[in-house]
Scaffold this active site. Structure first.
Site, PDB file in Angstrom:
ATOM      1  N   GLU A   1      48.650  95.092 135.605  1.00  0.00           N
ATOM      2  CA  GLU A   1      48.649  95.661 134.284  1.00  0.00           C
ATOM      3  C   GLU A   1      49.848  96.401 134.218  1.00  0.00           C
ATOM      4  OE1 GLU A   1      44.474  95.839 132.462  1.00  0.00           O
ATOM      5  OE2 GLU A   1      45.037  97.817 133.456  1.00  0.00           O
TER       6      GLU A   1
ATOM      7  N   HIS B   1      43.555 102.257 137.837  1.00  0.00           N
ATOM      8  CA  HIS B   1      43.950 102.102 136.350  1.00  0.00           C
ATOM      9  C   HIS B   1      45.073 102.965 136.188  1.00  0.00           C
ATOM     10  CE1 HIS B   1      44.128 101.498 132.123  1.00  0.00           C
ATOM     11  NE2 HIS B   1      43.448 100.311 132.467  1.00  0.00           N
TER      12      HIS B   1
HETATM   13  P1  PGA Z   1      44.265  96.887 126.190  1.00  0.00           P
HETATM   14  O1  PGA Z   1      43.806  97.520 127.781  1.00  0.00           O
HETATM   15  O2  PGA Z   1      43.466  95.408 126.514  1.00  0.00           O
HETATM   16  O3  PGA Z   1      43.654  97.648 125.346  1.00  0.00           O
HETATM   17  O4  PGA Z   1      45.797  96.796 126.360  1.00  0.00           O
HETATM   18  C1  PGA Z   1      43.925  96.959 129.097  1.00  0.00           C
HETATM   19  C2  PGA Z   1      43.820  97.894 130.044  1.00  0.00           C
HETATM   20  O5  PGA Z   1      43.869  98.994 130.036  1.00  0.00           O
HETATM   21  O6  PGA Z   1      42.736  97.735 131.138  1.00  0.00           O
END
Ligand code: PGA
Length: 246
Positions: free
Chosen positions: A161, A92
């Site tokens: 992401e 992440h």
């Molecule tokens: P968010 O986070 O939906 O709050 O933008 C997603 C993530 O970081 O996995």
């Protein structure tokens, strides 16, 4: 909607106490059983047993890249597996920001797979501009996956992401077109550069500022098999609306 979509809830440390977690799980218990069977909840480590006990598919937010042993402060895949944790988010951006490298992410992937845990492998670029907007993403995907075989890759979930779309500092969510474009780019790298001729397939999800207003658009997009949801997963009303789309 496609029948195999999943929604992964990344609680981060947004659920700050045991009492808050209990309250949220009580709200989750009221979700329709179809939705409950299609979500994966990723709480902080101490809350994992509570989520398992709630009979929800459970994932950790990271995992040690080393086997059980003299590694203070880490949590091994073996221990997670013994707790019935079935998924682990790895790489992440909030972990990469703390020094987790792609090489370390690959070690985490291998440990997770060894213990039957599905790695949810996060990749994403800081900026998407200039003449080669995917250069950063390409380097991350290549470094994270190079050397892995077809079975390793096919047992992962790729989570696209983009950093500019994630968390409280997000500028905006990606559009479904942007998400699809980047996911296709990653898939092509895996199929054509990393494992040519192996006919490899990988499940992919999008994450970054997903909420009930934009989730449907992503879930209907070809190449996107689900969502990784942070903030909206800790708001019971928003999450109920989101999972009703499954
Ligand atoms: P968010 O986070 O939906 O709050 O933008 C997603 C993530 O970081 O996995």
């Amino acid at each position: 909607m496609k029948k195999d979509n999943i929604i992964i809830a990344n609680w981060k440390t947004l659920v700050p106490t045991v009492a808050a977690a209990k309250k949220l799980l009580t709200a989750y218990s009221k979700l329709p059983s179809r939705a409950r069977s299609r979500i994966v909840i990723c709480p902080p480590f101490p809350l994992l047993p509570m989520v398992v006990a709630a009979k929800l598919r459970t994932g950790s937010q990271t995992v040690s890249g080393a086997p059980s042993g003299s590694t203070t402060g880490r949590v091994s895949a073996e221990l997670l597996a013994s707790l019935k944790v079935k998924y682990a988010i790895v790489g992440h951006s909030e972990e990469r920001a703390n020094g987790t490298t792609s090489k370390m992410v690959q070690e985490q992937i291998l440990q997770a797979l060894e213990w039957g845990i599905t790695p949810i492998v996060c990749v994403g670029e800081k900026n998407r501009s200039g003449s080669n907007p995917f250069a950063e993403l390409e380097e991350m995907v290549m470094q994270t996956f190079s050397g892995l075989n077809k079975s390793h890759v096919e047992n992962c979930i790729l989570a696209y992401e983009p950093l500019w779309a994630i968390g409280a500092g997000a500028t905006r969510p990606a559009t479904s077109h942007e998400a699809q474009e980047a996911i296709l780019f990653c898939k092509k790298l895996l199929v054509m550069k990393l494992l040519p001729g192996k006919n490899v397939t990988i499940r992919s999800v999008y994450g970054g500022s997903v909420d009930e207003s934009n989730a449907a658009e992503f879930l209907q997009t070809h190449d996107i098999d689900g969502l990784l949801v942070g903030r909206a997963s800790t708001n019971p009303a928003q999450f109920a609306q989101l999972v009703s789309l499954l």
